[in-house]
Structures are given as C-alpha cells and as structure tokens.
Motif scaffolding. Structure first.
Motif, PDB file in Angstrom:
ATOM      1  N   ILE A   1       0.869  -1.183   0.000  1.00 46.42           N
ATOM      2  CA  ILE A   1       0.000   0.000   0.000  1.00 46.42           C
ATOM      3  C   ILE A   1       0.905   1.232   0.000  1.00 46.42           C
ATOM      4  CG2 ILE A   1      -1.802   1.259   1.248  1.00 46.42           C
ATOM      5  CD1 ILE A   1      -2.550  -1.518   2.472  1.00 46.42           C
ATOM      6  N   GLU A   2       0.976   1.859  -1.173  1.00 48.20           N
ATOM      7  CA  GLU A   2       1.908   2.977  -1.323  1.00 48.20           C
ATOM      8  C   GLU A   2       1.144   4.293  -1.314  1.00 48.20           C
ATOM      9  OE1 GLU A   2       5.164   1.423  -4.292  1.00 48.20           O
ATOM     10  OE2 GLU A   2       3.187   0.724  -4.836  1.00 48.20           O
ATOM     11  N   ILE A   3       1.876   5.375  -1.484  1.00 45.97           N
ATOM     12  CA  ILE A   3       1.237   6.699  -1.510  1.00 45.97           C
ATOM     13  C   ILE A   3       0.334   6.811  -2.747  1.00 45.97           C
ATOM     14  CG2 ILE A   3       1.711   9.188  -1.713  1.00 45.97           C
ATOM     15  CD1 ILE A   3       2.240   8.027   1.062  1.00 45.97           C
ATOM     16  N   ASP A   4       0.675   6.080  -3.787  1.00 43.52           N
ATOM     17  CA  ASP A   4      -0.129   6.070  -5.018  1.00 43.52           C
ATOM     18  C   ASP A   4      -1.617   5.886  -4.751  1.00 43.52           C
ATOM     19  OD1 ASP A   4       1.580   6.492  -7.009  1.00 43.52           O
ATOM     20  OD2 ASP A   4       1.390   4.514  -7.953  1.00 43.52           O
ATOM     21  N   GLN A   5      -1.919   4.943  -3.858  1.00 39.49           N
ATOM     22  CA  GLN A   5      -3.318   4.629  -3.568  1.00 39.49           C
ATOM     23  C   GLN A   5      -4.015   5.806  -2.865  1.00 39.49           C
ATOM     24  OE1 GLN A   5      -0.853   2.050  -3.137  1.00 39.49           O
ATOM     25  NE2 GLN A   5      -1.621   1.429  -5.121  1.00 39.49           N
ATOM     26  N   PHE A   6      -3.308   6.445  -1.950  1.00 39.55           N
ATOM     27  CA  PHE A   6      -3.877   7.594  -1.234  1.00 39.55           C
ATOM     28  C   PHE A   6      -4.061   8.766  -2.201  1.00 39.55           C
ATOM     29  CE2 PHE A   6      -1.995   5.031   2.058  1.00 39.55           C
ATOM     30  CZ  PHE A   6      -2.954   5.065   3.054  1.00 39.55           C
ATOM     31  N   TRP A   7      -3.068   8.922  -3.042  1.00 43.96           N
ATOM     32  CA  TRP A   7      -3.091  10.039  -3.997  1.00 43.96           C
ATOM     33  C   TRP A   7      -4.260   9.886  -4.969  1.00 43.96           C
ATOM     34  CZ3 TRP A   7      -0.049  11.027  -8.957  1.00 43.96           C
ATOM     35  CH2 TRP A   7       0.006  12.398  -9.236  1.00 43.96           C
ATOM     36  N   GLY A   8      -4.375   8.670  -5.502  1.00 44.91           N
ATOM     37  CA  GLY A   8      -5.455   8.404  -6.460  1.00 44.91           C
ATOM     38  C   GLY A   8      -6.828   8.565  -5.823  1.00 44.91           C
ATOM     39  N   LEU A   9      -6.996   7.955  -4.645  1.00 44.25           N
ATOM     40  CA  LEU A   9      -8.308   8.023  -3.988  1.00 44.25           C
ATOM     41  C   LEU A   9      -8.651   9.448  -3.563  1.00 44.25           C
ATOM     42  CD1 LEU A   9      -8.427   4.818  -1.753  1.00 44.25           C
ATOM     43  CD2 LEU A   9      -9.781   5.296  -3.770  1.00 44.25           C
ATOM     44  N   SER A  10      -7.629  10.195  -3.119  1.00 39.95           N
ATOM     45  CA  SER A  10      -7.936  11.546  -2.615  1.00 39.95           C
ATOM     46  C   SER A  10      -8.397  12.456  -3.755  1.00 39.95           C
ATOM     47  CB  SER A  10      -6.738  12.142  -1.890  1.00 39.95           C
ATOM     48  OG  SER A  10      -5.660  12.264  -2.766  1.00 39.95           O
ATOM     49  N   LYS A  11      -7.923  12.182  -4.972  1.00 39.54           N
ATOM     50  CA  LYS A  11      -8.384  13.006  -6.104  1.00 39.54           C
ATOM     51  C   LYS A  11      -9.870  12.749  -6.373  1.00 39.54           C
ATOM     52  CE  LYS A  11      -4.704  12.074  -8.775  1.00 39.54           C
ATOM     53  NZ  LYS A  11      -3.841  12.030  -9.955  1.00 39.54           N
ATOM     54  N   ILE A  12     -10.279  11.492  -6.230  1.00 40.91           N
ATOM     55  CA  ILE A  12     -11.706  11.197  -6.420  1.00 40.91           C
ATOM     56  C   ILE A  12     -12.501  11.760  -5.246  1.00 40.91           C
ATOM     57  CG2 ILE A  12     -13.387   9.385  -6.926  1.00 40.91           C
ATOM     58  CD1 ILE A  12     -11.081   7.579  -7.695  1.00 40.91           C
ATOM     59  N   LEU A  13     -11.896  11.675  -4.050  1.00 36.38           N
ATOM     60  CA  LEU A  13     -12.591  12.166  -2.853  1.00 36.38           C
ATOM     61  C   LEU A  13     -12.875  13.664  -2.960  1.00 36.38           C
ATOM     62  CD1 LEU A  13     -13.641  11.050  -0.165  1.00 36.38           C
ATOM     63  CD2 LEU A  13     -11.507  11.759   0.898  1.00 36.38           C
ATOM     64  N   ILE A  14     -11.917  14.398  -3.458  1.00 37.49           N
ATOM     65  CA  ILE A  14     -12.110  15.851  -3.577  1.00 37.49           C
ATOM     66  C   ILE A  14     -13.237  16.137  -4.581  1.00 37.49           C
ATOM     67  CG2 ILE A  14     -10.442  16.463  -5.400  1.00 37.49           C
ATOM     68  CD1 ILE A  14      -9.527  18.731  -3.603  1.00 37.49           C
ATOM     69  N   ALA A  15     -13.317  15.330  -5.624  1.00 43.73           N
ATOM     70  CA  ALA A  15     -14.411  15.510  -6.590  1.00 43.73           C
ATOM     71  C   ALA A  15     -15.751  15.209  -5.932  1.00 43.73           C
ATOM     72  CB  ALA A  15     -14.196  14.594  -7.799  1.00 43.73           C
ATOM     73  N   THR A  16     -15.786  14.179  -5.076  1.00 46.54           N
ATOM     74  CA  THR A  16     -17.065  13.854  -4.418  1.00 46.54           C
ATOM     75  C   THR A  16     -17.470  14.941  -3.422  1.00 46.54           C
ATOM     76  OG1 THR A  16     -16.017  12.542  -2.688  1.00 46.54           O
ATOM     77  CG2 THR A  16     -16.775  11.351  -4.636  1.00 46.54           C
ATOM     78  N   CYS A  17     -16.471  15.597  -2.807  1.00 46.34           N
ATOM     79  CA  CYS A  17     -16.798  16.704  -1.892  1.00 46.34           C
ATOM     80  C   CYS A  17     -17.501  17.816  -2.669  1.00 46.34           C
ATOM     81  CB  CYS A  17     -15.533  17.282  -1.246  1.00 46.34           C
ATOM     82  SG  CYS A  17     -14.787  16.190  -0.065  1.00 46.34           S
ATOM     83  N   LEU A  18     -16.953  18.136  -3.837  1.00 48.23           N
ATOM     84  CA  LEU A  18     -17.555  19.187  -4.661  1.00 48.23           C
ATOM     85  C   LEU A  18     -18.955  18.769  -5.134  1.00 48.23           C
ATOM     86  CD1 LEU A  18     -14.434  20.188  -6.748  1.00 48.23           C
ATOM     87  CD2 LEU A  18     -15.648  21.662  -5.167  1.00 48.23           C
ATOM     88  N   LEU A  19     -19.077  17.511  -5.538  1.00 49.63           N
ATOM     89  CA  LEU A  19     -20.381  17.028  -5.997  1.00 49.63           C
ATOM     90  C   LEU A  19     -21.391  17.010  -4.853  1.00 49.63           C
ATOM     91  CD1 LEU A  19     -19.612  14.082  -8.433  1.00 49.63           C
ATOM     92  CD2 LEU A  19     -20.815  16.193  -8.954  1.00 49.63           C
ATOM     93  N   TRP A  20     -20.904  16.648  -3.661  1.00 51.60           N
ATOM     94  CA  TRP A  20     -21.796  16.623  -2.487  1.00 51.60           C
ATOM     95  C   TRP A  20     -22.385  18.014  -2.277  1.00 51.60           C
ATOM     96  CZ3 TRP A  20     -22.631  18.828   2.248  1.00 51.60           C
ATOM     97  CH2 TRP A  20     -23.440  18.132   3.134  1.00 51.60           C
ATOM     98  N   PHE A  21     -21.511  19.009  -2.353  1.00 59.44           N
ATOM     99  CA  PHE A  21     -21.992  20.387  -2.189  1.00 59.44           C
ATOM    100  C   PHE A  21     -22.965  20.724  -3.309  1.00 59.44           C
ATOM    101  CE2 PHE A  21     -21.660  24.816  -3.559  1.00 59.44           C
ATOM    102  CZ  PHE A  21     -22.165  25.441  -2.434  1.00 59.44           C
ATOM    103  N   TYR A  22     -22.648  20.356  -4.520  1.00 57.81           N
ATOM    104  CA  TYR A  22     -23.481  20.709  -5.679  1.00 57.81           C
ATOM    105  C   TYR A  22     -24.883  20.102  -5.560  1.00 57.81           C
ATOM    106  CZ  TYR A  22     -25.011  20.707 -10.565  1.00 57.81           C
ATOM    107  OH  TYR A  22     -25.727  20.853 -11.712  1.00 57.81           O
ATOM    108  N   PHE A  23     -24.929  18.839  -5.178  1.00 58.20           N
ATOM    109  CA  PHE A  23     -26.236  18.176  -5.045  1.00 58.20           C
ATOM    110  C   PHE A  23     -27.030  18.802  -3.896  1.00 58.20           C
ATOM    111  CE2 PHE A  23     -25.718  13.830  -7.309  1.00 58.20           C
ATOM    112  CZ  PHE A  23     -25.204  14.480  -8.408  1.00 58.20           C
ATOM    113  N   TRP A  24     -26.336  19.064  -2.795  1.00 54.59           N
ATOM    114  CA  TRP A  24     -27.039  19.688  -1.665  1.00 54.59           C
ATOM    115  C   TRP A  24     -27.556  21.069  -2.090  1.00 54.59           C
ATOM    116  CZ3 TRP A  24     -25.506  24.363   0.505  1.00 54.59           C
ATOM    117  CH2 TRP A  24     -26.349  24.810   1.518  1.00 54.59           C
TER     118      TRP A  24
END
Lengths: 458, 457
Positions: B276-299
């Motif tokens: 489990i390298e930083i790659d996995q955190f980096w990749g997931l966090s990019k999707i996570l940031i998109a979901t944060c924005l989408l969460w706000f948008y839907f709300w």
C-alpha cells in the motif's frame, strides 16, 4: 485491442496541417452551401425583427418555443469541450488526444450560437442591454438580479471567455508549428498569435500550469452554466414539472450526453475529408462509446427519477401534465421518439463492440442521440406551458412557424461552418498532444506476447 | 514531454511474484497479540450494542421515535461499509492500475453488509404502511416498502458476498497450495478446482465484471429506496427528487473515505507499506475531492430550489432539517462533508501523503454520521405521516443511553466482523498484485525513470 500507428514528427506535422496547407474545391463548396443556409437564417431573423414576433408560432400561454429549446440544446452541446478536454486530461485518458481540440472548438461555437437564440427570441434584441445596464437612473429601475434569466448571460459569458482562453492556451504550441510551415499572409498572423513560442522548457512549464489552472477554474463554470439554464425553469413554481430539485444535475449530465455525441459526430464527418484515419481510430470511438454508455445511463437515471418525483406528490395538475406529455398526441409520439433516439437505440447499439468500432454506426447513433436530446428539451419546455390551467383564458397552443424552423436549421449550419472555417486556420487535432502520445507509447514483453503499454505521466 | 520533471519515482514492488504470495499468505495466517486484544475489546462493545437492541425490541415497536438512532446507524452503514465495495468495482471498471492493493480491502466490506442486514430487520416492524401517505409505492399494497426494500437489501448483501468470494478464488487456491498456509483442506473445497487455466481466467474476469455491475446497480437502488422509504416519505411535504442521488453520492464519498482510513491503518499498523503505497492515497484523494464538490453541488441544487420556491411546505421542511430544529447537526454535516475535507485535499503535497487523505476521510466519516442522524432521526420523529405538509415540527430527539450504546456497539461490530474476515481471506488481492507486477516495468527515460504500464485490453 489497440491498433497503434507509429508516426514521425514530420508525418504528424504533414497530416495535421493538411487542412491549413491544402485547398480543395469541396471545402469551399461546403462552406458556400452552409453559408447560404446561415444567410437565410439571418434573413429570417431580420424579417422577424422587422415584422414583429407575431411571425413566430408563439402564442399565450406558450411564449417559449423553438428558440429557447434551441438555446438549451446548444448550451448542452457546449458541455462537450470541458468534459472531454479538462476531465479526460486530469484523468490522463490516453484516447482523449485526438478529440480534445474539436470538443473545445465545438464548445466555443455552440456557445456563440446559443447566445444568439435568446437575443432573437427577445424580438427586439437591442433591448437586451436593459438586462445588463440600468436604463433609468432617475426612477431607480435596475435589472432584476433575482431572476435566473439575468444569471444566464453572466454564466454563459464567463464560460465563453474561459473556453476561448482554454482553446487558445492549448493552441499556442500548434500555432507555432503552423508558423514554421506556412508562407504568405498567414505567416505574420501565426507569428503574432504564437506569442514567441519556441518550445523551451520554461514555456512548456508555463503552458502546463496555465492549462491546469484553466481546467480547475473552468470545471465549476462548466457545471454552473447548465445548472443556471436549468434554473430558468426549476425556479418557477407556476409551471408544473419545472420546479424540481434534480433539474440542475439532470440538465448537466444530459448536456454532456448530447455534447460528447456531438463531438463524435463532428470527428467522424471530418475524418475522411482531412484524412485523419491514423489519428481517429476505431479504438478512440470505442472508448468514447463506453464513456457515452455511462453518461447516458446516469442521465437516464436522472430522467426516470425526475418523472417519479413529478408524480410522487400526486398533485392533479402535475399528473395531468405528465399524462399530456406521455399519452396525448402529438406530445406522446415525440416522447416515444425521444426515448428511442435519445437512449434506447444508441445505448443498446453501443453494447456491441462491432458498433462501437464502426465508423458508420457511431455516426448514426450519435446523430440519433442529438435528435432525442433536442426533443427532450422541447418536451420539457413546451407542454408545461401549453397545458390548460384554471383561470387562464388564453388557450393558444404552439406550432413552429417557417421563420423559427429556418433559424433553427441555420443554427446547425452555422456551427458546422464555423468549425470548418476554424479547421482552415488552425489544426483541429492537437499536434503537440499527438506527438506526446507517440513519445509515451511503449511495449512490454510478457512471455511470448508483446503488450501495448504507455509511459505514465503522473 | 515537458511534464516529466514533475514525476515521482516509479513504484514497482521489488519482490518476486513468489515472495509476494508467500508474504501475504504468511501475514494472513498469523494473528498477533495486538490483534487479539483489539478484537476482544470490540467484541465487548458489540455485545453491549446487541444488548441495547434487544432491550429496545423488548420495549416494543409502537413508538417510532425511539428507533430513530437505530435507523441512523443502519443508514450510516449503508452509506459507508456497503458503499465501500463500490471503490474496487469502479476502479476495476476504469482499469486503474493503482487499484490492485486496495481491491480486496474494499470488497471485504461486503461482509459488514451481513451485519447491516441484521440491524435492518427490526426496522421492518417500525416502518409504517405506505397506504394513505406519499411514498414511492403509489397505489401498491401498503407493505410494498417492507417487501421490496428487504429484497433489495438481501440481494445487495448476497451479491457483495458473491463478488468477494469470486474475486478471491485464485487467492484461495494459492492458500490451498501454500506450504505456509493453514487449513489447506478447507481452502481446497472453496478453491473449486482452480488451476489457473485460460478458460478459468476468462470466466473469472467475466464473473467479476457481471457481479460488480450488478452490485453497483443494486447499491443505487438500495440508496434510492432506503433514503425515500426510511427518511423522505416519513416527513410530510418533503418532495425532493435529488435526495436519492444525494444519498447515493454520500455513499460514494463515505465509501472512499472508509477505504482510505482502512488503508492507512493497514499501512501504518498492519505492516503492509510494501504494497500500500502513496499512489493509492493520492489516487483516492483526487476522487474524494471531486465527491466533496459534488456533495456540495447536489445539496445546493436541492436547497436552492426549495429556498427560491419558498412555498409553505418547502419552508417547513427546510426549517425542520436545516435551519431550525436540526441546525447544529446540519451545520456539522455541512462543514465536515464539504469545506473541511476540501480545504485539506486541495493541496497536492497533502494528497501525496498517507495522513492527509486519512485526516480528510476521517472528518468525512464523522460528518456522514451526523448526516445519517440528521436524515433518519427527524423522519422517525414525525407522528402523523399521512399529512401533505409539515404543519407542526416536533422538537429535536436527543440520543439516550440505549441509542449511544447501539451506535457504538454496531460500529464496533462492523470493525470486528471486518477484522475477523481478514483471518479467512487475505486482505490484499494476491493475484491482482501479481498481475500488476507483470504489467508494470521501470523504464529509463531521458534523465529520469518512468513507469511503463501495460494495456493489454
């Protein structure tokens, strides 16, 4: 399986500058034909403005018709640019490379065309300035900033400005290549536009930073534009079926569906003319079709949920409107055509690999999507207004007049003509991207098999 | 090639395929004293949670208001653990190479779905009939939500388990054949004669694809039905078309957050930093940031339409859920699901660590717990659900001792079930990591070294 083609830099320059360097009769004949229709469209608009808005089929209570439908449609098409360019760049999808510029350019021209529609619809276009500037300081009359109709121009102008910047920033290295391969009057033009580009490390770094910054800035704008367009309808509580919380994302995803389909249509149509067979390959269409399956299904989910929650409260006027939309001719047959052409036919077809990799079928299916999506906008706007309501004594319905039909047809010709003219001046497939794609190609030997690979940019 | 100077050094595991398999199997079969201590503590907390639920059942199902927090923890598990399985499915669909070490970590959460199904069962007696009130079921019989929600939840759990098992068959076979692995006989039965023939691999990939796609569909259905039947339809006048999608998106956001926190624990405390390298955190966090924005948008899409519409029914719902009665919970939810994680993840340097994404994910998980409480507790507090608008909003329901015991106990139970599952199936997907090693090479490129990724498809 990828069908890779290995090309040298010189071959890429030759192929992708062909549209600029070669002159063909067919090109000018096509421009002439499209231009004639566009002229007819402007003539029809001028006639309408001179004679009055009575020349359209608009009548109380249906005061939004073909023009507003066409406005929403072209705003939708404009969403392809950012979807393909910014998002696929950020996700490092290799197959994006040939499609990004066409998508960005389509964005710019469809936005320009979209903005003409409400201007024409207003009947007296010069009065639109009253939305922007207060026209009577003494009486304190200002534009009503509480209406989404005023938010619209702000959002669309911002999107247009940032899209033009987006196209231009990505274009600079290619203009420099063109500068080094042309003579005559175009040489000084490209020299000025290429901003002294020589491809130094610093220039590439700055171009990269600008691209990332613009991508980050343009993404929220991209979402806001169609959201605000949807709120032109969604904020109104007086028209049944419009006041829905899902309208904003439903419109955005629908826009991506029609926009990406529009890009595929354009790419396929231009492919044989400019001999792009080595650049737009079946594998690119395959990837785009897979993306379209996901986008279309997400859109269909929103569409389904919008209808379910329209009926959820079981309010008589809303139920009556839905019955009218889906079960009463002529709306019902439009609804059936919309469902089949917008989703059922293309998505079913894209399930088959042969279709996804067929130039002919991808052309048919993507055109089908946009027939359906145009009808979708029409079915959202017109039946809602046309339904008879209590205590309303004007029962006009809506039939588009020849003036409206001419202007709508001309809008399609105008976008096509502008894209073609752009391709005559600038390369429509990014040269820099194509070369980078070649450099990043690699192969890995696994046992007896040579597997295509890509050097990863992270 | 102007972008290459930004590249981190390529990370390709410096072990042979055999060493990787042996290492992961050895770790799976060994349980240290720390593991035993933690599981014991979790078992005690879980037992307390079970007792609290039994006491609640003994009190009866008549007062719906007392079941609000129970419904909230059920909703929370759906949003987090059951949605976490989607991370592996989604990344597999887009063929992201960096998914390999986290595929099993994500799929293993399917087991927590079994516990959540058990938590769900008592709610069937609390949920009122859909007759005579607004619901998704229109004129269907009054017990339709009970029947169809149960069918959906059951199918979701079974599909999740099937996916977990199917994707683990090559690893079960590896354990069967391993000299270091224990219980080889048991694994022999579950390996179903796996020998790794071409036909078996083709079937495996097809099966994973079909099951993954079906799980994805079922999860979206589950979010749609549960969010409407157990929350929205119980609040008169709440007609919010985007709500099911908002609920599903909350699931995607929290599912990613759940996987990130689990990866962090495994990397820092599970000795799996080789895989489990930083790659996995980096990749997931990019999707996570998109979901944060989408969460706000839907709300925002929902809030704005209600706020602008300003009908009495809309205002009553806004007051009840956001502005007045449940304002503190709403504000906590809002801050922890959008601006707080967004401001952390916006920095690339933070995304390229293991602690940064984990911090943001932890905040999201707390925020989503508040979100679940703010959505389900108010819904269960309404006495007359047959009204068409909320005439008088009831006061906020505060959690009692039993509620707190239920929440803590079920959360502990979920972690316990997950930890015990790691004793049965390797936490890392051996075959996918090995496949990834085959498809990756280090390449010298100009003055730097890059990773070359094979794209056989």
């Amino acid at each position: 399986m990828q069908q890779r083609v290995t090309l040298t830099d010189a071959e890429i320059n030759r192929d992708l500058l062909r549209s600029i360097n070669e002159n063909h009769l067919w090109f000018w004949l096509l421009i002439g034909a499209l231009g004639s229709v566009v002229l007819c469209g402007f003539g029809a608009a001028a006639y309408m403005i001179y004679t009055g808005i009575g020349t359209t089929g608009l009548n109380r209570p249906v005061l939004w018709g073909f023009f507003i439908t066409n406005f929403v449609f072209w705003i939708g098409i404009s969403h392809a640019g950012v979807m393909l360019s910014a998002i696929l760049r950020l996700t490092q999808a290799e197959w994006r490379r040939p499609a990004t510029r066409a998508a960005e350019v389509l964005t710019v021209f469809s936005l320009m065309t979209a903005m003409l529609m409400p201007l024409i619809h207003a009947g007296r276009p010069w009065r639109v300035f009253y939305w922007v500037f207060p026209y009577d300081w003494a009486r304190g009359i200002f534009p009503n900033i509480r209406t989404p109709l005023v938010w619209d121009p702000a959002a669309v102008f911002t999107y247009l400005t940032s899209s033009i910047l987006f196209v231009y920033i990505a274009l600079v290295p290619d203009i420099a290549v063109a500068r080094d391969h042309v003579t005559g009057w175009r040489k000084p033009l490209y020299t000025v536009l290429s901003l002294g580009w020589r491809g130094t490390t610093r220039q590439w770094r700055l171009q990269l930073i600008a691209g990332i910054l613009l991508s980050a800035v343009i993404l929220p704008i991209f979402v806001s534009v169609h959201s605000i367009v949807s709120w032109d309808f969604g904020m109104a509580i007086a028209v049944e079926a419009w006041h829905s919380t899902v309208f904003a994302p439903y419109f955005v995803i629908g826009a991506v569906h029609s926009g990406v389909s529009g890009v595929v249509t354009f790419m396929i149509v231009l492919r044989p003319f400019f001999k792009w067979q080595d650049y737009i390959r079946p594998e690119h269409l395959d990837a785009l079709a897979k993306l379209l399956i996901v986008v279309a299904t997400a859109w269909f989910f929103f569409f389904w949920i919008e209808i379910v929650f329209g009926l959820y409260a079981r309010e008589a006027p809303e139920v009556a409107l839905r019955e009218m939309q889906m079960l009463t001719p002529p709306w019902s047959w439009m609804f059936v055509i919309f469902l089949i052409t917008g989703y059922l036919f293309p998505v079913t077809a894209w399930m088959f690999k042969k279709v996804r990799r067929s130039i002919k079928w991808m052309l048919i299916t993507t055109i089908s999507v946009n027939i359906g999506m145009w009808l979708e906008r029409f079915l959202i706007i017109v039946p809602g207004l046309a339904r008879k309501q209590g205590f309303t004594f004007s029962w006009g319905t809506y039939t588009p007049s020849p003036v409206e039909i001419t202007i709508v047809i001309a809008s399609f010709c105008m976008v096509s003509m502008l894209v073609l003219l752009f391709s005559k001046i600038f390369p429509l497939i990014p040269i820099g991207d194509a070369k980078e794609g070649q450099i990043l190609q690699d192969y890995i030997q696994i046992g007896k098999r040579k597997v295509p690979a890509v050097l990863r940019e992270e | 090639m102007h972008e290459l100077h930004h590249l981190p050094m390529p990370a390709v595991i410096d072990l042979t395929q055999k060493e990787v398999a042996e290492d992961i199997i050895r770790r799976q079969s060994e349980a240290g004293p720390k593991f035993k201590k933690i599981t014991s503590l979790l078992a005690v907390l879980f037992a307390v949670g079970i007792v609290s639920i039994v006491m609640r059942i003994a009190d009866g199902f008549g007062d719906r208001n007392t079941w609000g927090y129970h419904a909230a923890i059920f909703g929370y598990m759906l949003i987090t653990a059951q949605s976490a399985v989607l991370v592996s499915i989604g990344l597999r669909m887009v063929k992201a190479h960096w998914r390999r070490p986290l595929a099993r970590v994500s799929e293993l959460f399917a087991i927590v779905g079994v516990l959540n199904f058990i938590i769900y069962i008592p709610l069937l007696w609390v949920l009122p009939s859909s007759e005579g009130r607004l619901s998704l079921w229109f004129d269907f019989p009054g017990n339709s939500p009970h029947i169809w929600d149960t069918v959906t939840m059951f199918t979701l759990v079974i599909t999740g388990l099937a996916l977990l098992y199917f994707a683990a068959i090559p690893d079960i076979a590896a354990m069967r054949d391993s000299e270091t692995g224990t219980n080889n006989g048991r694994y022999k039965r579950f390996a179903m004669g796996w020998k790794g023939t071409d036909r078996q691999w083709t079937l495996l990939n097809a099966g994973i694809g079909v099951l993954g796609g079906f799980y994805f569909l079922m999860l979206i259905f589950a979010h749609t039905m549960i969010s409407v039947d157990f929350s929205m339809s119980l609040i008169p006048g709440w007609k919010d078309a985007i709500f099911p999608t908002f609920h599903a998106l909350s699931g995607i956001q929290s599912g990613i957050a759940t996987v990130i926190v689990t990866l962090f624990i495994l990397r820092r405390y599970g000795g799996l930093s080789t895989y489990i390298e930083i790659d996995q955190f980096w990749g997931l966090s990019k999707i996570l940031i998109a979901t944060c924005l989408l969460w706000f948008y839907f709300w925002w899409s929902s809030f704005f339409t209600y706020w602008y519409g300003r009908t009495p029914a809309e205002q009553a719902v806004l007051n009840y859920l956001m502005v007045d009665t449940y304002r503190p919970l709403f504000m906590l939810t809002w801050v922890m699901c959008f601006p707080a994680p967004f401001l952390i993840l916006i920095w690339n340097a933070v995304r390229k660590t293991d602690w940064g994404p984990t911090l943001a994910a932890s905040i999201i998980l707390i925020g989503q717990l508040c979100n679940a409480m703010r959505l389900y507790v108010p819904a269960f507090s309404i006495e007359d659900v047959s009204l068409h608008s909320l005439k008088v909003a009831p006061p906020a329901t505060m959690p009692g001792l039993l509620d707190i015991a239920t929440i803590v106990g079920m959360l502990a139970g979920a972690v316990l079930v997950y930890m015990l599952a790691t004793r049965l199936i390797p936490i890392l997907s051996i075959w996918e990591i090995k496949e990834g090693m085959l498809l990756q090479r280090k390449r010298k490129f100009l003055k730097t070294e890059l990773r070359s990724l094979g794209k056989p498809e």
